[in-house]
Design an enzyme around this catalytic site. Structure first.
Site, mmCIF file in Angstrom:
data_model
loop_
_atom_site.group_PDB
_atom_site.id
_atom_site.type_symbol
_atom_site.label_atom_id
_atom_site.label_comp_id
_atom_site.label_asym_id
_atom_site.label_seq_id
_atom_site.Cartn_x
_atom_site.Cartn_y
_atom_site.Cartn_z
ATOM 1 N N GLN A 130 88.239 25.225 29.607
ATOM 2 C CA GLN A 130 87.738 24.513 28.423
ATOM 3 C C GLN A 130 86.226 24.640 28.270
ATOM 4 O OE1 GLN A 130 89.265 20.598 29.839
ATOM 5 N NE2 GLN A 130 87.346 19.764 29.065
ATOM 6 N N GLY A 165 83.461 4.283 32.045
ATOM 7 C CA GLY A 165 84.365 4.725 30.980
ATOM 8 C C GLY A 165 85.719 5.111 31.568
ATOM 9 N N HIS A 166 85.690 5.928 32.628
ATOM 10 C CA HIS A 166 86.938 6.318 33.302
ATOM 11 C C HIS A 166 87.642 5.083 33.871
ATOM 12 C CE1 HIS A 166 84.416 10.106 33.983
ATOM 13 N NE2 HIS A 166 85.443 10.560 33.300
ATOM 14 N N GLN A 194 88.111 7.036 23.427
ATOM 15 C CA GLN A 194 87.613 7.270 22.060
ATOM 16 C C GLN A 194 86.315 8.085 22.065
ATOM 17 O OE1 GLN A 194 86.540 3.730 19.712
ATOM 18 N NE2 GLN A 194 85.116 5.104 18.667
ATOM 19 N N MET A 215 78.691 6.216 27.970
ATOM 20 C CA MET A 215 78.731 6.752 29.333
ATOM 21 C C MET A 215 79.370 8.135 29.320
ATOM 22 S SD MET A 215 79.374 3.660 31.864
ATOM 23 C CE MET A 215 78.350 2.219 31.746
HETATM 24 P P1 AMP Z 1 86.124 13.505 31.287
HETATM 25 O O1 AMP Z 1 86.126 13.258 32.748
HETATM 26 O O2 AMP Z 1 84.768 13.543 30.675
HETATM 27 O O3 AMP Z 1 87.004 14.668 30.888
HETATM 28 O O4 AMP Z 1 86.813 12.220 30.628
HETATM 29 C C1 AMP Z 1 88.084 11.791 31.031
HETATM 30 C C2 AMP Z 1 88.550 10.736 30.067
HETATM 31 O O5 AMP Z 1 87.638 9.640 30.091
HETATM 32 C C3 AMP Z 1 88.618 11.240 28.617
HETATM 33 O O6 AMP Z 1 89.775 10.714 28.000
HETATM 34 C C4 AMP Z 1 87.354 10.664 28.035
HETATM 35 O O7 AMP Z 1 87.428 10.451 26.632
HETATM 36 C C5 AMP Z 1 87.247 9.341 28.767
HETATM 37 N N1 AMP Z 1 85.869 8.852 28.720
HETATM 38 C C6 AMP Z 1 84.736 9.524 29.053
HETATM 39 N N2 AMP Z 1 83.640 8.771 28.815
HETATM 40 C C7 AMP Z 1 84.080 7.606 28.308
HETATM 41 C C8 AMP Z 1 83.440 6.407 27.843
HETATM 42 N N3 AMP Z 1 82.123 6.282 27.863
HETATM 43 N N4 AMP Z 1 84.218 5.409 27.391
HETATM 44 C C9 AMP Z 1 85.562 5.537 27.363
HETATM 45 N N5 AMP Z 1 86.235 6.619 27.784
HETATM 46 C C10 AMP Z 1 85.511 7.648 28.241
#
Ligand code: AMP
Length: 281
Positions: free
Chosen positions: A61, A36-37, A148, A184
């Site tokens: 947060q 995802g990242h 998203q 993910m």
């Molecule tokens: P996080 O590390 O969980 O704070 O996520 C960092 C960024 O990655 C945020 O903008 C999330 O929405 C995005 N993100 C996390 N998981 C996914 C995913 N499965 N698909 C797309 N973007 C993701």
């Protein structure tokens, strides 16, 4: 790929690029990187001259009883995962760099910060907006990439950018899923085998809700939510935090079935709280 740990260094890096007329894309993350990242990073490298990724687990947060202390942190593995991508810098500050002793300036997100995830996580979006504002001021990007997957977060950030007058384009990228449908998430690593199997109920329920909306068989979203609820409750490890059907731009509750709509949900699988959503149009 440069690793930058201080605000001063990050400012210098970005100012130099700006003076050279280069466009800067920014991907904020909390690490434990997955596909995802990576998809956000690839969008940024495709659309900008330079890409900066931040890795920072933002303590403010997380609520007092949440998973800040156990949130997965593995900088070495993260660096390996992104080393072959076209990233120019990783911003990797310590907590004390971002929140020095006596730090007391916070953003407050009224209205949409208190609905959906904001009900069970009352300070979450204040913490998110505060860190994202700081990161925007430190990295000074032209475009910033969000997933998203965290739908409410994208609406909160876009609203904040409009209302506080940031000159930054917010780009929202689609949800990346495992082959079996689970979105993910760094938190998926908390799930044991049995819970991992149960976690499929989130996407199944979203697909079911989408199908019910599109079929035209239901007039009220309340009956769709009830049917989704019953499906999720059929899984013994699942506990619903919320299911809502909302408008895509302002997250207002929709009562009479219509499109476009977003079905958002948060479900606990064992002790792990997972979120997911689906856009219906
Ligand atoms: P996080 O590390 O969980 O704070 O996520 C960092 C960024 O990655 C945020 O903008 C999330 O929405 C995005 N993100 C996390 N998981 C996914 C995913 N499965 N698909 C797309 N973007 C993701």
């Amino acid at each position: 790929m440069q690793i930058i740990t201080t605000i001063k260094e990050m400012h210098a890096f970005s100012k130099k690029l700006k003076s050279e007329g280069k466009s800067l894309g920014f991907v904020p993350t909390m690490g434990a990187l997955h596909k995802g990242h990576i998809s956000l990073i690839e969008n940024s490298t495709n659309e900008n001259d330079v890409t900066v990724v931040s890795i920072f687990v933002n303590p403010i947060q997380f609520g007092p009883n949440e998973d800040f202390n156990k949130y997965p942190k593995d900088h070495k593995a993260d660096m390996e995962k992104i080393s072959s991508l076209n990233i120019d810098a990783v911003f990797l500050p310590e907590v004390a760099e971002m929140y020095p002793k006596g730090f007391s300036t916070f953003l407050y997100v009224g209205g949409i910060g208190g609905i959906l995830c904001g009900v069970s996580r009352p300070d979450h979006f204040n913490g998110v907006s505060t860190i994202v504002t700081k990161l925007f001021n430190i990295v000074m990007p032209d475009r910033a990439y969000f997933g998203q997957k965290d739908y409410q977060q994208t609406v909160v950030i876009k609203k904040m950018v409009r209302e506080l007058g940031f000159s930054i384009d917010i780009v929202v990228c689609p949800i990346v899923r495992e082959e079996d449908g689970l979105a993910m998430s760094s938190r998926n690593s908390y799930l044991n085998d049995e819970e991992r199997q149960s976690s499929l109920i989130l996407y199944k329920a979203l697909e079911y809700g989408k199908e019910l909306i599109l079929s035209g068989r239901e007039d009220k979203t309340s009956s769709i939510k009830l049917k989704m609820e019953a499906l999720i409750k059929s899984d013994p490890l699942s506990a619903i935090d919320y299911i809502e059907i909302v408008g895509p731009e302002y997250l207002e509750k929709i009562d009479e079935v219509k499109t476009p709509a977003v079905i958002c949900l948060a479900v606990k699988i064992g002790s792990t709280r997972l979120i997911d959503n689906i856009i219906v149009e």
